[in-house]
Design a protein around this motif. Structure first.
Motif, PDB file in Angstrom:
ATOM      1  N   PRO A 178       0.840  -1.216   0.000  1.00  0.00           N
ATOM      2  CA  PRO A 178       0.000   0.000   0.000  1.00  0.00           C
ATOM      3  C   PRO A 178       0.868   1.257   0.000  1.00  0.00           C
ATOM      4  CG  PRO A 178      -0.705  -1.556   1.706  1.00  0.00           C
ATOM      5  CD  PRO A 178       0.602  -2.060   1.179  1.00  0.00           C
TER       6      PRO A 178
ATOM      7  N   HIS B 223     -11.001  -1.648  -8.110  1.00  0.00           N
ATOM      8  CA  HIS B 223     -10.629  -2.032  -6.753  1.00  0.00           C
ATOM      9  C   HIS B 223     -10.381  -0.754  -5.950  1.00  0.00           C
ATOM     10  CE1 HIS B 223     -10.194  -6.300  -7.794  1.00  0.00           C
ATOM     11  NE2 HIS B 223      -9.682  -5.861  -8.936  1.00  0.00           N
ATOM     12  N   GLY B 224     -11.345  -0.380  -5.150  1.00  0.00           N
ATOM     13  CA  GLY B 224     -11.197   0.844  -4.375  1.00  0.00           C
ATOM     14  C   GLY B 224     -12.490   1.199  -3.669  1.00  0.00           C
TER      15      GLY B 224
ATOM     16  N   CYS C  39     -14.712   7.513   0.973  1.00  0.00           N
ATOM     17  CA  CYS C  39     -13.423   8.091   1.392  1.00  0.00           C
ATOM     18  C   CYS C  39     -13.640   9.250   2.355  1.00  0.00           C
ATOM     19  CB  CYS C  39     -12.634   8.565   0.173  1.00  0.00           C
ATOM     20  SG  CYS C  39     -12.009   7.251  -0.893  1.00  0.00           S
TER      21      CYS C  39
ATOM     22  N   GLU D 272      -9.411   4.348  -7.012  1.00  0.00           N
ATOM     23  CA  GLU D 272      -8.603   3.144  -6.903  1.00  0.00           C
ATOM     24  C   GLU D 272      -7.524   3.322  -5.843  1.00  0.00           C
ATOM     25  OE1 GLU D 272      -8.493   0.713 -11.048  1.00  0.00           O
ATOM     26  OE2 GLU D 272      -7.217   2.465 -10.946  1.00  0.00           O
ATOM     27  N   SER D 273      -6.945   2.191  -5.432  1.00  0.00           N
ATOM     28  CA  SER D 273      -5.869   2.253  -4.433  1.00  0.00           C
ATOM     29  C   SER D 273      -4.694   3.066  -4.950  1.00  0.00           C
ATOM     30  CB  SER D 273      -5.424   0.837  -4.075  1.00  0.00           C
ATOM     31  OG  SER D 273      -5.015   0.124  -5.237  1.00  0.00           O
TER      32      SER D 273
END
Length: 359
Positions: free
Chosen positions: A23, A146-147, A153, A197-198
């Motif tokens: 990450p 993917h997120g 958030c 997304e990440s």
């Protein structure tokens, strides 16, 4: 540690994290002394690495199938709404996971959304792979993001930094340029319809409330989410490209300020708030943010459509100008340090030269 050493350290750490699949805190990267061009290159590198990681993981993973729709194996429910459901599915022909959106009813509407998405190709717009009707249910399948949504958030992490809000604003405005160029109005730009997304890429999705700009211009029905609708649409005007720009302003106000411009969710109460201009100053909510960014977001929210940015293209230019100014100011802040280091190096060289001459 000097600014140059800190920059090199951050760059090295970011590259190692991307290579190892670890990450990466993109907020720290955005707030670092790295030039914006380097940050964008890192994001692109992370996107590419993510594709290879995802494909490798999917090839090795054992899959449990809930049901089959057409040639797709639905594996897990990702979300449900009034429109229908979204599943994570596996496409054996592509050899990768996709997002499968199955519509509750109304075959035509679902296929219309798929066709609208298929007309747009942009890094920040959801890529659709296909659509069809099976077992009397319409559906479309697209890239699997993917997120988290931007709404999640903000709910989980709070307001965004000014730097990241600026980048997201520019990316989404650029996405709207592509959408509008295809003759489409999105119609429901909001935090719940943008995935992050990440790696930091933001993706605009869910075109169900929009449609062909020429057809929408003849309609007087209110579509979309009230909080994100401009005054003229709440008064009965049709959706248009200007309403997308207003909605983007609401979204960016939320990201930077941590709250929506207006508290009401009911269309009538919301319209009264707009008439009374009961909106807090974004600069007052974010005193440390660049006043120029706050002013640009506030301009997107102008009650008079003619006072808003005239197009998504002009909004991209405004965001790019702000980004360049921010980069120039960052460089300017580093110049005194560089000058000091150069002066110190010159003194050291002079002292060494004097010493050698007297040996």
């Amino acid at each position: 540690m000097s600014t140059e050493e800190k920059t090199k350290t951050i760059l090295d750490q970011a590259i190692r994290a991307i290579a190892d699949g670890e990450p990466l805190d993109w907020r720290n990267v955005d707030d670092s002394p790295l030039p914006s061009a380097h940050v964008e290159s890192l994001r692109l590198l992370d996107d590419i690495a993510g594709v290879f990681r995802t494909n490798s993981e999917e090839a090795l993973a054992s899959r449990e199938v809930l049901f089959r729709w057409g040639g797709l194996d639905a594996e897990a429910l990702l979300g449900r709404g009034s429109y229908g459901e979204v599943y994570r599915a596996f496409d054996p022909w592509l050899g990768r996971h996709v997002a499968l959106k199955l519509f509750q009813s109304g075959i035509g509407g679902g296929l219309d959304e798929a066709r609208r998405l298929a007309r747009v190709r942009h890094r920040n717009v959801l890529a659709v792979y296909g659509c069809g009707v099976h077992d009397e249910r319409a559906g479309l399948w697209s890239e699997l993001i993917h997120g988290r949504t931007l709404a999640a958030c903000v709910a989980d992490d709070g307001a965004f930094s000014a730097e990241e809000t600026l980048r997201i604003g520019r990316d989404l405005a650029s996405a709207l340029v592509a959408v509008h160029a295809a003759g489409i109005v999105h119609g429901d730009v909001k935090a719940e319809n943008v995935m992050r997304e990440s790696g930091g890429r933001v993706v605009l999705m869910d075109f169900g409330a929009g449609g062909d700009a020429r057809l929408l211009a003849t309609r007087r029905l209110i579509h979309g989410t009230p909080r994100y609708l401009p005054p003229e649409v709440l008064d009965g005007a049709p959706l248009g490209t200007g309403s997308d720009i207003y909605a983007l302003g609401v979204l960016l106000f939320l990201l930077l300020g941590g709250r929506h411009p207006y508290a009401s969710t009911d269309p009538h109460a919301l319209r009264e708030e707009q008439r009374r201009n009961e909106r807090p100053s974004l600069q007052a909510l974010c005193p440390d943010a660049d006043a120029r960014l706050c002013e640009l977001i506030e301009r997107c929210l102008a009650a008079d459509p003619s006072q808003r940015p005239g197009s998504a293209s002009s909004l991209v230019a405004d965001f790019s100008d702000l980004r360049h100014v921010a980069d120039d100011e960052r460089i300017a802040r580093r110049k005194p340090l560089i000058a000091l280091l150069c002066a110190a190096a010159a003194i050291v060289i002079a002292v060494c030269a004097s010493f050698l001459l007297h040996v």
